[in-house]
Design a protein around this motif. Structure first.
Motif, PDB file in Angstrom:
ATOM      1  N   LEU A  77      41.692  21.793  48.954  1.00 57.37           N
ATOM      2  CA  LEU A  77      41.475  23.424  48.790  1.00 57.37           C
ATOM      3  C   LEU A  77      41.850  23.878  50.318  1.00 57.37           C
ATOM      4  O   LEU A  77      42.514  24.909  50.440  1.00 57.37           O
ATOM      5  N   ASP A  78      41.394  23.240  51.242  1.00 60.79           N
ATOM      6  CA  ASP A  78      41.651  23.500  52.618  1.00 60.79           C
ATOM      7  C   ASP A  78      43.024  23.435  52.992  1.00 60.79           C
ATOM      8  O   ASP A  78      43.774  24.508  53.566  1.00 60.79           O
ATOM      9  N   GLU A  79      43.913  22.484  52.466  1.00 61.14           N
ATOM     10  CA  GLU A  79      45.162  22.223  52.489  1.00 61.14           C
ATOM     11  C   GLU A  79      46.012  23.282  52.158  1.00 61.14           C
ATOM     12  O   GLU A  79      46.970  23.992  52.723  1.00 61.14           O
ATOM     13  N   MET A  80      45.447  23.597  50.818  1.00 60.37           N
ATOM     14  CA  MET A  80      46.447  24.933  49.942  1.00 60.37           C
ATOM     15  C   MET A  80      45.986  26.120  50.534  1.00 60.37           C
ATOM     16  O   MET A  80      47.009  26.916  50.784  1.00 60.37           O
ATOM     17  N   TYR A  81      44.888  26.532  50.790  1.00 59.65           N
ATOM     18  CA  TYR A  81      44.479  27.723  51.237  1.00 59.65           C
ATOM     19  C   TYR A  81      44.606  28.245  52.870  1.00 59.65           C
ATOM     20  O   TYR A  81      44.811  29.240  53.228  1.00 59.65           O
ATOM     21  N   LEU A  82      44.546  27.002  53.557  1.00 54.96           N
ATOM     22  CA  LEU A  82      44.545  27.264  55.114  1.00 54.96           C
ATOM     23  C   LEU A  82      45.656  26.746  55.660  1.00 54.96           C
ATOM     24  O   LEU A  82      46.270  27.261  56.923  1.00 54.96           O
ATOM     25  N   ALA A  92      50.472  31.065  55.101  1.00 50.50           N
ATOM     26  CA  ALA A  92      49.522  32.069  55.818  1.00 50.50           C
ATOM     27  C   ALA A  92      48.151  31.429  55.449  1.00 50.50           C
ATOM     28  O   ALA A  92      48.006  31.371  54.117  1.00 50.50           O
ATOM     29  N   GLU A  93      47.230  31.699  56.309  1.00 50.75           N
ATOM     30  CA  GLU A  93      45.875  31.556  55.757  1.00 50.75           C
ATOM     31  C   GLU A  93      45.286  32.436  54.860  1.00 50.75           C
ATOM     32  O   GLU A  93      45.730  33.426  54.920  1.00 50.75           O
ATOM     33  N   ASP A  94      44.445  31.928  53.854  1.00 55.04           N
ATOM     34  CA  ASP A  94      44.053  32.907  52.875  1.00 55.04           C
ATOM     35  C   ASP A  94      42.494  33.362  53.622  1.00 55.04           C
ATOM     36  O   ASP A  94      41.683  32.634  53.972  1.00 55.04           O
ATOM     37  N   TYR A  95      42.594  34.612  53.992  1.00 54.45           N
ATOM     38  CA  TYR A  95      41.287  35.130  54.813  1.00 54.45           C
ATOM     39  C   TYR A  95      40.212  35.206  54.053  1.00 54.45           C
ATOM     40  O   TYR A  95      39.285  35.007  54.891  1.00 54.45           O
ATOM     41  N   TYR A  96      40.274  35.444  52.752  1.00 58.30           N
ATOM     42  CA  TYR A  96      38.903  35.288  51.888  1.00 58.30           C
ATOM     43  C   TYR A  96      38.411  33.854  51.877  1.00 58.30           C
ATOM     44  O   TYR A  96      36.972  33.615  52.084  1.00 58.30           O
ATOM     45  N   TYR A  97      39.299  33.064  51.572  1.00 57.40           N
ATOM     46  CA  TYR A  97      38.870  31.638  51.515  1.00 57.40           C
ATOM     47  C   TYR A  97      38.141  31.165  52.848  1.00 57.40           C
ATOM     48  O   TYR A  97      37.104  30.443  53.188  1.00 57.40           O
ATOM     49  N   ARG A  98      39.057  31.421  53.913  1.00 55.67           N
ATOM     50  CA  ARG A  98      38.633  31.028  55.308  1.00 55.67           C
ATOM     51  C   ARG A  98      37.156  31.723  55.544  1.00 55.67           C
ATOM     52  O   ARG A  98      36.054  31.021  56.290  1.00 55.67           O
ATOM     53  N   CYS A 155      42.409  22.399  41.503  1.00 58.02           N
ATOM     54  CA  CYS A 155      43.251  23.490  41.047  1.00 58.02           C
ATOM     55  C   CYS A 155      43.111  24.705  41.782  1.00 58.02           C
ATOM     56  O   CYS A 155      41.777  25.157  41.967  1.00 58.02           O
ATOM     57  N   THR A 156      44.022  25.569  42.302  1.00 58.02           N
ATOM     58  CA  THR A 156      44.095  26.574  43.159  1.00 58.02           C
ATOM     59  C   THR A 156      44.465  27.823  42.830  1.00 58.02           C
ATOM     60  O   THR A 156      44.626  28.712  43.557  1.00 58.02           O
ATOM     61  N   CYS A 157      45.162  27.863  41.517  1.00 59.36           N
ATOM     62  CA  CYS A 157      45.913  29.148  41.153  1.00 59.36           C
ATOM     63  C   CYS A 157      45.015  30.161  40.918  1.00 59.36           C
ATOM     64  O   CYS A 157      44.188  29.852  40.117  1.00 59.36           O
ATOM     65  N   PHE A 158      45.586  31.450  41.163  1.00 59.37           N
ATOM     66  CA  PHE A 158      44.732  32.578  40.756  1.00 59.37           C
ATOM     67  C   PHE A 158      45.935  33.616  40.373  1.00 59.37           C
ATOM     68  O   PHE A 158      47.353  33.854  40.927  1.00 59.37           O
ATOM     69  N   THR A 159      45.278  34.882  39.777  1.00 61.69           N
ATOM     70  CA  THR A 159      46.390  35.868  39.535  1.00 61.69           C
ATOM     71  C   THR A 159      45.524  37.176  40.182  1.00 61.69           C
ATOM     72  O   THR A 159      44.350  37.043  40.436  1.00 61.69           O
ATOM     73  N   ILE A 160      46.038  38.311  40.125  1.00 58.51           N
ATOM     74  CA  ILE A 160      45.435  39.334  40.684  1.00 58.51           C
ATOM     75  C   ILE A 160      45.318  40.473  39.617  1.00 58.51           C
ATOM     76  O   ILE A 160      46.249  40.785  38.756  1.00 58.51           O
ATOM     77  N   GLN A 161      44.183  41.172  39.532  1.00 56.93           N
ATOM     78  CA  GLN A 161      44.136  42.257  38.582  1.00 56.93           C
ATOM     79  C   GLN A 161      43.340  43.353  39.473  1.00 56.93           C
ATOM     80  O   GLN A 161      42.530  43.461  40.072  1.00 56.93           O
ATOM     81  N   ASP A 162      44.047  44.601  38.904  1.00 55.71           N
ATOM     82  CA  ASP A 162      43.535  45.891  39.530  1.00 55.71           C
ATOM     83  C   ASP A 162      42.613  46.496  38.405  1.00 55.71           C
ATOM     84  O   ASP A 162      43.046  46.654  37.122  1.00 55.71           O
ATOM     85  N   ILE A 163      41.517  46.809  38.764  1.00 56.05           N
ATOM     86  CA  ILE A 163      40.699  47.624  37.953  1.00 56.05           C
ATOM     87  C   ILE A 163      40.357  48.969  38.393  1.00 56.05           C
ATOM     88  O   ILE A 163      40.009  49.389  39.532  1.00 56.05           O
ATOM     89  N   PHE A 164      40.636  50.013  37.422  1.00 54.37           N
ATOM     90  CA  PHE A 164      40.675  51.292  37.811  1.00 54.37           C
ATOM     91  C   PHE A 164      39.087  51.812  37.170  1.00 54.37           C
ATOM     92  O   PHE A 164      38.900  51.731  35.605  1.00 54.37           O
ATOM     93  N   TYR A 165      38.704  52.719  37.964  1.00 53.72           N
ATOM     94  CA  TYR A 165      37.077  53.117  37.357  1.00 53.72           C
ATOM     95  C   TYR A 165      37.311  54.262  36.427  1.00 53.72           C
ATOM     96  O   TYR A 165      38.377  55.371  36.298  1.00 53.72           O
TER      97      TYR A 165
END
Length: 332
Positions: free
Chosen positions: A106-111, A115-121, A235-245
């Protein structure tokens, strides 16, 4: 030098840890399994020492305690954006040796993979890890074959036996918390040295392996549920979702959510095109990434041999059998 605690002292040790950390580990969630009236072992916040499961492999990996299944990364309005706050307290996660090795992946993939993954770091630097020694191999484990049955660079090692618990502390913060407790002893960490399952990973696959007919066997069997990805600790894959109020459709939050290379839509691109449309192609992509492509890039296998994908597949597709087939094709 290590520490020996008897069974009665371990709840006190746990309470001391709770004062400084949110403690996570494998625990039983009753009645929440995939089938009626079945339990599941997964990672969650522990309220007592007795909740920590030692004698069974967790159905899900430690990953969800470090990298949530659904995580809000920012909030937005029509005028501004705000990064979501991190966890308010440090975390201590109990995990097995194979999962601790998965942490390196996980460190290898996200860091280190761009570019470093800020939230994982942010979460990674706010977490310490306690490796749980295994008394015996779990079902379909092949950690010995993958060289992940032993580890050293942990913050804490702990092994429970009939006499209590043996503990090694390699983190200054943990030493300061626990050094005045227990009895000083000299013991060696206990790790599994033999699995019931032996797997030999092929090192030289033929150039034609991507077109091999073996992958077609999985086209009609795999249902594309993605469970093998979701239980996998690497496994490290993710997707992005925008949630509108609803009360303000111009405001909301952006979340990142685990994704799976086995499900429909994962490889869709602009223009309506899609790579790897068949389940056989997706199986090929996943397996070769775990035991071939990743190693070519980073020098070691991505798979840590936890065997969870083998256990969880509703169609009883054997990842281990697939590796054995690939080994037979080596050099041909």
């Amino acid at each position: 030098m290590g520490k020996r605690f008897n069974s009665d002292e371990m709840q006190k040790v746990f309470e001391i840890l709770q004062e400084s950390y949110d403690v996570y580990g494998p625990r039983i969630y009753q009645g929440t399994g995939c089938f009626s009236d079945t339990d599941v072992i997964r990672y969650g916040r522990l309220d007592s020492w007795e909740e920590l499961v030692w004698d069974q492999k967790s159905d899900y990996s430690f990953k969800e305690a470090l990298f949530p299944i659904s995580e809000t990364i920012l909030y937005f309005t029509e005028n501004e954006m705000k990064t979501a706050d991190g966890a308010p307290r440090q975390r201590l996660i109990f995990l097995k040796s194979c999962d601790f090795h998965a942490l390196k992946r996980l460190d290898e993939m996200y860091l280190k993979n761009g570019a470093e993954d800020y939230y994982y770091r942010r979460m990674r630097e706010n977490t310490v890890f306690a490796v749980m020694g295994c008394k015996e191999s779990g079902k379909n484990c092949f950690c010995v074959s993958m060289g992940t049955n032993r580890c050293e660079e942990y913050d804490m090692y702990i092994f429970q036996d009939e006499k209590g618990c043996y503990v090694e502390l390699r983190c200054r913060e943990l030493e300061e918390l626990l050094w005045d407790y227990g009895q000083n002893v000299q013991e060696k960490p206990t790790f599994v040295e033999k699995n019931e399952v032996y797997v030999e990973i092929p090192e030289e696959l033929p150039d034609t392996i991507h077109r091999d007919s073996m992958w077609q066997e999985y086209g009609s069997r795999c249902i594309g549920c993605g469970r093998c990805n979701f239980v996998c600790p690497t496994c490290t894959c993710f997707t992005i979702q925008d949630i509108f109020y609803k009360d303000n459709p111009k405001a909301g939050e952006r979340r990142r959510v685990w994704a799976s290379c086995q499900v429909d839509g994962y490889s869709d691109i602009a223009g309506g095109h899609s790579f790897r449309q068949s389940q056989g192609e997706r199986m090929r992509f996943k397996v070769l990434h775990k035991i071939s492509d990743y190693k070519k890039r980073f020098g070691y296998h991505m798979c840590v041999g936890c065997g969870r994908c083998e256990n969880v597949c509703p169609e009883y597709i054997s990842y281990i059998a697939c590796l054995q087939k690939l080994k037979e094709k080596e050099g041909k």
